[in-house]
Motif scaffolding. Structure first.
Motif, PDB file in Angstrom:
ATOM      1  N   ILE A   5       0.673  -1.008  -0.179  1.00 32.04           N
ATOM      2  CA  ILE A   5       0.104  -0.289   0.032  1.00 32.04           C
ATOM      3  C   ILE A   5       0.669   1.151   0.586  1.00 32.04           C
ATOM      4  CG2 ILE A   5      -2.208  -1.181   1.236  1.00 32.04           C
ATOM      5  CD1 ILE A   5      -1.056   0.632   3.602  1.00 32.04           C
ATOM      6  N   THR A   6       0.187   2.716  -0.858  1.00 28.67           N
ATOM      7  CA  THR A   6       0.723   3.816  -0.790  1.00 28.67           C
ATOM      8  C   THR A   6       0.348   4.722   0.831  1.00 28.67           C
ATOM      9  OG1 THR A   6      -1.114   4.490  -1.603  1.00 28.67           O
ATOM     10  CG2 THR A   6       0.684   3.405  -3.159  1.00 28.67           C
ATOM     11  N   MET A   7       1.385   5.546   1.306  1.00 29.53           N
ATOM     12  CA  MET A   7       0.985   6.623   2.209  1.00 29.53           C
ATOM     13  C   MET A   7      -0.381   6.480   2.226  1.00 29.53           C
ATOM     14  SD  MET A   7       2.748   7.253   4.796  1.00 29.53           S
ATOM     15  CE  MET A   7       4.306   7.262   5.105  1.00 29.53           C
ATOM     16  N   LYS A   8      -0.248   7.401   1.828  1.00 32.81           N
ATOM     17  CA  LYS A   8      -1.648   7.686   0.647  1.00 32.81           C
ATOM     18  C   LYS A   8      -2.940   6.811   1.288  1.00 32.81           C
ATOM     19  CE  LYS A   8      -2.109  10.379  -2.558  1.00 32.81           C
ATOM     20  NZ  LYS A   8      -1.862  11.938  -1.241  1.00 32.81           N
ATOM     21  N   GLU A   9      -2.611   6.100   0.663  1.00 27.73           N
ATOM     22  CA  GLU A   9      -3.808   4.859   0.786  1.00 27.73           C
ATOM     23  C   GLU A   9      -3.402   4.286   2.649  1.00 27.73           C
ATOM     24  OE1 GLU A   9      -3.876   1.642  -2.547  1.00 27.73           O
ATOM     25  OE2 GLU A   9      -1.747   1.473  -1.306  1.00 27.73           O
ATOM     26  N   PHE A  84       7.271  14.260   1.774  1.00 25.34           N
ATOM     27  CA  PHE A  84       8.013  13.688   1.522  1.00 25.34           C
ATOM     28  C   PHE A  84       9.066  14.236   0.473  1.00 25.34           C
ATOM     29  CE2 PHE A  84       9.970  10.355  -1.352  1.00 25.34           C
ATOM     30  CZ  PHE A  84      11.045   9.600  -1.330  1.00 25.34           C
ATOM     31  N   HIS A  85       8.209  14.380  -0.450  1.00 26.86           N
ATOM     32  CA  HIS A  85       8.805  14.334  -1.949  1.00 26.86           C
ATOM     33  C   HIS A  85       9.406  15.725  -1.504  1.00 26.86           C
ATOM     34  CE1 HIS A  85       7.832  11.311  -4.427  1.00 26.86           C
ATOM     35  NE2 HIS A  85       6.462  11.748  -3.930  1.00 26.86           N
ATOM     36  N   LEU A  86       9.105  17.031  -0.938  1.00 21.93           N
ATOM     37  CA  LEU A  86       9.426  18.291  -0.669  1.00 21.93           C
ATOM     38  C   LEU A  86      10.919  18.386   0.178  1.00 21.93           C
ATOM     39  CD1 LEU A  86       5.346  20.144  -0.019  1.00 21.93           C
ATOM     40  CD2 LEU A  86       8.102  20.063  -1.832  1.00 21.93           C
ATOM     41  N   LYS A  87      10.942  17.089   1.205  1.00 24.45           N
ATOM     42  CA  LYS A  87      12.044  16.998   1.691  1.00 24.45           C
ATOM     43  C   LYS A  87      12.810  16.407   0.816  1.00 24.45           C
ATOM     44  CE  LYS A  87      13.954  16.870   5.914  1.00 24.45           C
ATOM     45  NZ  LYS A  87      15.325  18.187   6.767  1.00 24.45           N
ATOM     46  N   GLU A  88      12.758  15.499   0.050  1.00 27.48           N
ATOM     47  CA  GLU A  88      13.850  14.537  -0.289  1.00 27.48           C
ATOM     48  C   GLU A  88      14.291  15.652  -1.430  1.00 27.48           C
ATOM     49  OE1 GLU A  88      15.357  11.557   0.078  1.00 27.48           O
ATOM     50  OE2 GLU A  88      14.585  11.777   1.747  1.00 27.48           O
ATOM     51  N   GLU A  89      13.922  17.082  -1.711  1.00 24.16           N
ATOM     52  CA  GLU A  89      14.768  17.822  -2.850  1.00 24.16           C
ATOM     53  C   GLU A  89      14.744  18.880  -1.716  1.00 24.16           C
ATOM     54  OE1 GLU A  89      14.222  18.373  -5.858  1.00 24.16           O
ATOM     55  OE2 GLU A  89      13.299  16.415  -5.713  1.00 24.16           O
ATOM     56  N   ILE A  90      14.894  18.864  -0.316  1.00 18.21           N
ATOM     57  CA  ILE A  90      15.999  19.809   0.357  1.00 18.21           C
ATOM     58  C   ILE A  90      17.306  18.878   0.696  1.00 18.21           C
ATOM     59  CG2 ILE A  90      16.465  20.776   2.606  1.00 18.21           C
ATOM     60  CD1 ILE A  90      13.224  21.819   2.305  1.00 18.21           C
ATOM     61  N   ASN A  91      16.774  17.726   1.007  1.00 16.99           N
ATOM     62  CA  ASN A  91      18.299  16.804   1.563  1.00 16.99           C
ATOM     63  C   ASN A  91      19.031  16.545   0.302  1.00 16.99           C
ATOM     64  OD1 ASN A  91      17.061  16.493   3.845  1.00 16.99           O
ATOM     65  ND2 ASN A  91      16.311  14.906   4.072  1.00 16.99           N
TER      66      ASN A  91
END
Length: 96
Positions: A5-9, A84-91
């Motif tokens: 399952i996805t995080m959204k699910e 997740f996606h926003l933070k990964e860009e920063i990382n």
């Protein structure tokens, strides 16, 4: 076979079963409690494979921590996949 399952699910699943915005503080207190329990089983290195059951294992306590993180995200209406996606860009920029 278990379904991935996805995080959204997972967020939707937990929200459908346990969503009480008035209990924000209680969710946070449970998170702290579960982190303490995780610390204990980590120290004892109790694993699912060794125990034959999830009860009292690192796996169980990791799920409990995740559950309350997601519960808090839900009551604050936070999309963890987006975070997740926003933070990964920063990382990526920070740690290249």
């Amino acid at each position: 076979m278990e379904k991935n399952i996805t995080m959204k699910e997972l967020q939707h699943y937990i929200k459908d079963k346990d969503y009480k915005p008035e209990l924000k503080n209680a969710y946070f207190q449970k998170l702290i409690e579960e982190v303490g329990e995780l610390s204990e089983v980590l120290r004892k290195d109790k694993r699912l494979e060794q125990q034959g059951t999830i009860k009292g294992t690192i796996e169980e306590e990791l799920y409990d921590v995740l559950y309350y993180v997601i519960s808090l995200a839900n009551v604050y209406d936070i999309d963890l996949e987006k975070c997740f996606h926003l933070k990964e860009e920063i990382n990526k920029e920070k740690y290249k």
